[in-house]
Structures are given as C-alpha cells and as structure tokens.
Write a protein that holds these residues in place. Sequence first.
Motif, PDB file in Angstrom:
ATOM      1  N   TYR A 161       4.159   5.345  11.359  1.00 37.35           N
ATOM      2  CA  TYR A 161       5.584   5.293  11.696  1.00 37.35           C
ATOM      3  C   TYR A 161       6.253   6.648  11.878  1.00 37.35           C
ATOM      4  N   TYR A 162       5.522   7.740  11.702  1.00 36.98           N
ATOM      5  CA  TYR A 162       6.188   9.048  11.687  1.00 36.98           C
ATOM      6  C   TYR A 162       6.641   9.555  13.048  1.00 36.98           C
ATOM      7  N   THR A 163       7.787  10.259  13.021  1.00 40.21           N
ATOM      8  CA  THR A 163       8.350  10.938  14.199  1.00 40.21           C
ATOM      9  C   THR A 163       8.967  12.229  13.663  1.00 40.21           C
ATOM     10  N   PRO A 171       0.824  -1.208   0.000  1.00 35.81           N
ATOM     11  CA  PRO A 171       0.000   0.000   0.000  1.00 35.81           C
ATOM     12  C   PRO A 171       0.863   1.265   0.000  1.00 35.81           C
ATOM     13  N   GLU A 172       2.160   1.121   0.241  1.00 33.84           N
ATOM     14  CA  GLU A 172       3.083   2.266   0.277  1.00 33.84           C
ATOM     15  C   GLU A 172       4.500   1.717   0.146  1.00 33.84           C
ATOM     16  N   GLY A 173       5.491   2.606   0.029  1.00 32.30           N
ATOM     17  CA  GLY A 173       6.833   2.163  -0.329  1.00 32.30           C
ATOM     18  C   GLY A 173       7.856   2.057   0.790  1.00 32.30           C
ATOM     19  N   SER A 222      -6.584  16.462  -2.341  1.00 35.25           N
ATOM     20  CA  SER A 222      -5.641  17.527  -2.686  1.00 35.25           C
ATOM     21  C   SER A 222      -4.187  17.183  -2.362  1.00 35.25           C
ATOM     22  N   GLY A 223      -3.954  16.089  -1.661  1.00 38.33           N
ATOM     23  CA  GLY A 223      -2.581  15.751  -1.263  1.00 38.33           C
ATOM     24  C   GLY A 223      -1.791  15.227  -2.451  1.00 38.33           C
ATOM     25  N   ILE A 224      -0.769  15.988  -2.880  1.00 36.88           N
ATOM     26  CA  ILE A 224       0.025  15.522  -4.025  1.00 36.88           C
ATOM     27  C   ILE A 224       1.311  14.842  -3.567  1.00 36.88           C
ATOM     28  N   ALA A 283      -7.390  -0.334  -1.081  1.00 35.69           N
ATOM     29  CA  ALA A 283      -8.795  -0.578  -1.422  1.00 35.69           C
ATOM     30  C   ALA A 283      -9.644   0.566  -0.885  1.00 35.69           C
ATOM     31  N   GLU A 284      -9.449   1.760  -1.461  1.00 32.29           N
ATOM     32  CA  GLU A 284     -10.217   2.937  -1.035  1.00 32.29           C
ATOM     33  C   GLU A 284     -11.438   3.077  -1.924  1.00 32.29           C
ATOM     34  N   ARG A 285     -12.365   3.953  -1.501  1.00 34.50           N
ATOM     35  CA  ARG A 285     -13.513   4.228  -2.358  1.00 34.50           C
ATOM     36  C   ARG A 285     -13.039   5.112  -3.508  1.00 34.50           C
TER      37      ARG A 285
HETATM   38  P1  HAM Z   1       1.059   8.827   1.700  1.00 38.03           P
HETATM   39  O1  HAM Z   1       0.782  10.201   2.166  1.00 38.03           O
HETATM   40  O2  HAM Z   1       0.188   7.742   2.203  1.00 38.03           O
HETATM   41  O3  HAM Z   1       2.573   8.525   2.089  1.00 38.03           O
HETATM   42  O4  HAM Z   1       1.049   8.775   0.122  1.00 38.03           O
HETATM   43  C1  HAM Z   1       1.833   9.681  -0.623  1.00 38.03           C
HETATM   44  C2  HAM Z   1       1.042  10.243  -1.787  1.00 38.03           C
HETATM   45  O5  HAM Z   1       0.505   9.181  -2.585  1.00 38.03           O
HETATM   46  C3  HAM Z   1      -0.172  11.059  -1.384  1.00 38.03           C
HETATM   47  O6  HAM Z   1       0.183  12.379  -1.056  1.00 38.03           O
HETATM   48  C4  HAM Z   1      -1.020  10.997  -2.648  1.00 38.03           C
HETATM   49  O7  HAM Z   1      -0.576  11.978  -3.560  1.00 38.03           O
HETATM   50  C5  HAM Z   1      -0.698   9.629  -3.196  1.00 38.03           C
HETATM   51  N1  HAM Z   1      -1.799   8.687  -2.897  1.00 38.03           N
HETATM   52  C6  HAM Z   1      -2.021   8.022  -1.746  1.00 38.03           C
HETATM   53  N2  HAM Z   1      -3.134   7.263  -1.845  1.00 38.03           N
HETATM   54  C7  HAM Z   1      -3.617   7.440  -3.091  1.00 38.03           C
HETATM   55  C8  HAM Z   1      -4.744   6.922  -3.830  1.00 38.03           C
HETATM   56  N3  HAM Z   1      -5.582   6.028  -3.302  1.00 38.03           N
HETATM   57  N4  HAM Z   1      -4.941   7.340  -5.101  1.00 38.03           N
HETATM   58  C9  HAM Z   1      -4.091   8.230  -5.677  1.00 38.03           C
HETATM   59  N5  HAM Z   1      -3.007   8.738  -5.043  1.00 38.03           N
HETATM   60  C10 HAM Z   1      -2.763   8.353  -3.770  1.00 38.03           C
HETATM   61  C11 HAM Z   1       3.217   7.354   1.842  1.00 38.03           C
HETATM   62  O8  HAM Z   1       2.817   6.481   1.117  1.00 38.03           O
HETATM   63  C12 HAM Z   1       4.580   7.287   2.502  1.00 38.03           C
HETATM   64  N6  HAM Z   1       5.210   5.996   2.159  1.00 38.03           N
HETATM   65  C13 HAM Z   1       5.455   8.446   2.093  1.00 38.03           C
HETATM   66  C14 HAM Z   1       6.770   8.414   2.772  1.00 38.03           C
HETATM   67  C15 HAM Z   1       7.939   7.986   2.259  1.00 38.03           C
HETATM   68  N7  HAM Z   1       6.993   8.777   4.029  1.00 38.03           N
HETATM   69  C16 HAM Z   1       8.262   8.594   4.309  1.00 38.03           C
HETATM   70  N8  HAM Z   1       8.857   8.096   3.265  1.00 38.03           N
END
Ligand code: HAM
Length: 429
Positions: free
Chosen positions: A262-264, A83-85, A279-281, A116-118
């Motif tokens: 996990y943030y600090t 779900p994230e990197g 709006s979160g890019i 699995a978001e809406r």
């Molecule tokens: P996150 O805020 O969950 O952070 O995702 C980063 C960006 O991914 C969001 O600002 C948004 O632009 C995009 N994003 C997230 N979910 C979706 C979605 N369902 N559809 C389209 N775009 C989406 C992370 O994932 C952390 N791993 C960032 C990080 C790296 N923090 C520390 N290192």
Amino acid sequence: MKYEKIQAPKGVREYLPPESQAFEWVREQLISPARLAGYQLMELPVFEDTNLFSRGVGESTDVVTKEMYTFEDRGGRSLTLRPEGTAGVMRAVIEQNLDRGQLPVKVWYSGQYFRAERPQAGRYRQFYQVGIEAIGIDDPAIDAEVISVAYQGFKKIGLNNFTLQITSLGDGESRGAHREDLLKFYQRLDLDDATRARAQINPLRLFDDKRPEMIEAMADAPLLLDYLSKEAAANFDKVQRYLTELKIEFVINPRMVRGLDYYTGTTFEFTHSDLGAQSGIGGGGRYDGLMEILGGQPLSGIGFGLGVDRVLLAASAENVLPSQEFNSDLFLIPLGEEAKVSALRIADQLRQQGISTEIAFGDRALKGAMKAADKSGARFVIVLGDAEIAAGEVEVKRMEDGAITSVRIAQLPAEFQALLSTHSKVLRK
Ligand code: HAM
C-alpha cells in the motif's frame, strides 16, 4: 494416568517474569512519544475479514500469499489473524466515519500480529508491534513528525546503533512513468513465471528479491527516485529538510521496498546493527490509496509499526535495559487465622496508598516465611502474630540492615510512607 505436557505453538514469543518487565518497559517507551504528540489509543480485533488484508496489504506480498493465518469461522466466513495493523485501523476509521470528523485522525495501537514465517531469532509467528497512523492530511511535516515519534521512542530506550533509511515512492504520476520503464527493463530479463507474475502486480517487488542472481539483474534497474514528479520531489525535499532540522540522521536508500503493497510517497525503515538477519526494528510510510481501496474516500495517511520483540533484543544487545528486579515495599507474614485477616486488611490499606505489599500465604512456619521474604527482595518485613495483634503494635524490620521500628497497627498506613522515605534513618538496632 500420566498426562503429557503441552507446548506453546512453534514460533511464538512469550514473555515471563522477570523478562516481561523489560518487555513492558520497552513497549511503554515506544508508546509514550506517540501520546505526547496527541495520538490516541485504538483497540482493534485481532481477526478481520480476509479481504481486508488481501486487498489492503496486496496480492504481490509474501505476507498475503504465504504468511496469513486464515480460517473459516462457524458461519463459513473467511477470517484472518491480523498480520499488520494499518489495514485494520483504516477499516475502523471508514466503518466508524472517523474520517468525517476532525483531521488528521491520529491513533496509536499495540498488540500481537501474526505471520506464518520461518521462525528464527527475531522472527516469530506471533510478534508484538507498537504503531501509529495519521490519516487525512497530506503534508510532508506530518511525515517528519511520524518519523520523529518512532525515533524518540528508540532514543528514550537509549538505543544508538540504529540507522534510519528513507526514500520516496512518489505520487501516481511518478510511479506511472517509472512503472513503464521498469516493465520494459523486465522484458529484457529472463524471469521465471512466478517472478513475472509478481512484477505484474507490483513491479517494485523485484527490488526486494534476495536471490543473488536477481540482485545482480536488478543492479541497472531504473530507480523510482529518478522519476519523481516536481511535486513529489519537492515534498521529499521538505521531509529531508524537516528531519535535518530535528537533527534526525538518515540515509536515502532508493532501492528500499517495503514488504506491503500500500505504500506511496515517503517510506522509511529503521535497522539495528546488532541483530543479524532480522535487523528491521520498525518501518512505515505513506499509503495514499489505501482508504479508497478499502471502500472509503480518497484520503491520504502515514504511519509506522515498530517491532517490540526486536527492539527488546536491540536494547539487550546495547545493554540499556533497566534492572528487571521487582522489589515490593513490604512483606507481611501472618501467623494464625486472626493475623491472616489483619494482614489482608493492612495490605489492602497500604496498597491503596501505592505501597506495594505482599503477604506470605499458606500457613508457613516463620522460618520458611522469612526465607520467602528475603527472596522476594522486599524492603521491609512485618511478622504479625497473636501477641502483636493483642498489643496493637508491630515491629517493622528493614531488610537492608535489620533496623527495627515499632509502629502501632492503626498507624501503619500513615507511618509506612514516612518509613519508606527515611530509608537510612535507623531508630533501633
Ligand atoms: P512491517 O515492516 O511489516 O510494517 O512491520 C513493522 C515491524 O514489525 C518490522 O520492522 C519488525 O520490527 C516487526 N516485525 C515484522 N514481522 C515480524 C516477525 N515475524 N517477527 C518479529 N517482528 C516482526 C507494518 O506492519 C506496517 N503496518 C507498518 C506501518 C504502519 N506502515 C504504515 N503504518
């Protein structure tokens, strides 16, 4: 028998020509500042052991409790589409002992992520991120560098309507003191069981609750920024100073809570004003306990993830995308079998010199092939038939104005480059 059409799964975003060209361009602009700052590529699996995310991303998050694509493989192992990197990068760093070498470990990555978001505009179940991580050094200057790498990417694209919000989640000492007062504050609120349970795992999570009654209830909640230890406050001051030096504008948002546990320390988010609800890019921050939680040594780290799909939407809204037209340099029309072999050979030679060359396939009549050439937007066209092959010479037609130049076939690879550069010099009309 008539087969039914099959559709893409709900909520996935796919990029087809010509839009895919804009997508590729946006992604490249986001990656290039990371490369220039010495971050190196890491390619990781899209599925991982489910524990990596439940432990790394956190049990209080929507991502883990509601949005993971989890499945059992044929060996009965529980796997989850990433779900994230960040958690995967940390897993690989620990597993491959990168943290025992030169620090910080600085990597970038790009690829698909799954939640699995809406689905709605800008929110997909498969989406694309570009991210970086800098692991192993705790220095507010790295925090500023990481933020500036993201900022440079947005600026390279030409975006203007975005805002950077930052805050600090402090160190252990800061969070401990704040947690105590926050939990006391929660005792005075009338919370339902699920909310109370979430607050127990991560008390900050309730700042992120979008229900109007919760927003109201949280208005007087104690803010972590007021609890920063001396050291954490000094660090946060430095980050702000460095950003100011870099001329990166920011807003301090003491109520900002990231969606992952996990943030600090320093955390940040970029929002774009033309995107509506999603709006979160991009966003990121420090995660000083993550490596230890995942079985590694207690090293710190910081990074970001940028949402390529949303950045593309933002770039489109701000009208800063370059033209999506693809024009090859040359369109070759072979007439007959002999000519086809020649065309394949010529195209091969020209492409080796970096000249983009397309061939009209399928034994089309000349008229249809010329139409295809016109449509392709190619700069030059060559018709190659038996007569041309016998004479060893072709006519190169410049599509812009119909100008024709005769060139020996053997000389084509050498002379075509010149033709391209003397675009406006007409030899024979
Ligand atoms: P996150 O805020 O969950 O952070 O995702 C980063 C960006 O991914 C969001 O600002 C948004 O632009 C995009 N994003 C997230 N979910 C979706 C979605 N369902 N559809 C389209 N775009 C989406 C992370 O994932 C952390 N791993 C960032 C990080 C790296 N923090 C520390 N290192």
